[in-house]
Design an enzyme around this catalytic site. Structure first.
Site, short mmCIF file in Angstrom:
data_model
loop_
_atom_site.label_atom_id
_atom_site.label_comp_id
_atom_site.label_asym_id
_atom_site.label_seq_id
_atom_site.Cartn_x
_atom_site.Cartn_y
_atom_site.Cartn_z
N SER A 90 0.83 -1.20 0.00
CA SER A 90 0.00 0.00 0.00
C SER A 90 0.86 1.25 0.00
O SER A 90 2.00 1.24 0.47
CB SER A 90 -0.88 -0.03 1.26
OG SER A 90 -1.54 1.19 1.44
N CYS A 91 0.29 2.33 -0.50
CA CYS A 91 0.86 3.67 -0.38
C CYS A 91 -0.31 4.64 -0.41
O CYS A 91 -1.46 4.23 -0.28
CB CYS A 91 1.87 3.95 -1.50
SG CYS A 91 1.15 4.07 -3.15
N ARG A 92 -0.06 5.88 -0.59
CA ARG A 92 -1.15 6.88 -0.57
C ARG A 92 -2.11 6.71 -1.74
O ARG A 92 -3.31 6.72 -1.57
CB ARG A 92 -0.54 8.28 -0.55
CG ARG A 92 -1.56 9.38 -0.45
CD ARG A 92 -2.00 9.58 0.99
NE ARG A 92 -3.16 10.47 0.99
CZ ARG A 92 -4.25 10.27 1.71
NH1 ARG A 92 -4.34 9.24 2.50
NH2 ARG A 92 -5.24 11.11 1.64
#
Length: 137
Positions: free
Chosen positions: A96-98
């Protein structure tokens, strides 16, 4: 037409580079066998298959909000710390990331390091929040 191409060769080179960059993400995703998981699928992977979320955001971003119980491994230092994630190799790993862009790079690194089941959280934390799922700070 040929004269136009000759006179504007740099535009065609730029077009080729742009096309390559647009295709590189999906090609490497397919090449490395990385699947996309939306927020609902991620919840299922976490609950049913004891999956783990690896957030590749920088620490400041991570502390501003992340998927509950996610592990923070910033993309900038991930390559040097991959061995620390080896204990999760037998679990589905959701990266995951932004927004979902950096996470694909992290997912590729994990696949190259021998992780068999790697997912990219489609749309990242933004999609997670849009689905009104809890965020930990």
């Amino acid at each position: 037409m040929t004269q136009f191409v000759i006179n504007n060769w740099y535009l065609f080179v730029a077009l080729g580079v742009i096309c390559f960059l647009l295709a590189a993400g999906p090609i490497s995703q397919k090449m490395y066998g990385i699947k996309n998981a939306n927020a609902a699928q991620t919840v299922q992977l976490l609950n049913r298959e004891n999956g783990v979320v690896v957030d590749v955001c920088e620490p400041k971003e991570f502390s501003a909000g992340h998927v509950p119980n996610a592990i923070n491994f910033p993309l900038s230092s991930m390559k040097d710390r991959l061995r620390d994630l080896d204990k999760y190799k037998n679990k589905p790993v959701i990266v995951s990331c932004r927004s979902g862009n950096r996470s694909m790079k992290g997912a590729v690194l994990l696949r190259k390091h021998g992780f068999p089941t790697v997912y990219n959280l489609s749309g990242g934390l933004q999609a997670w929040e849009r689905d009104n799922l809890p965020v930990e700070k």
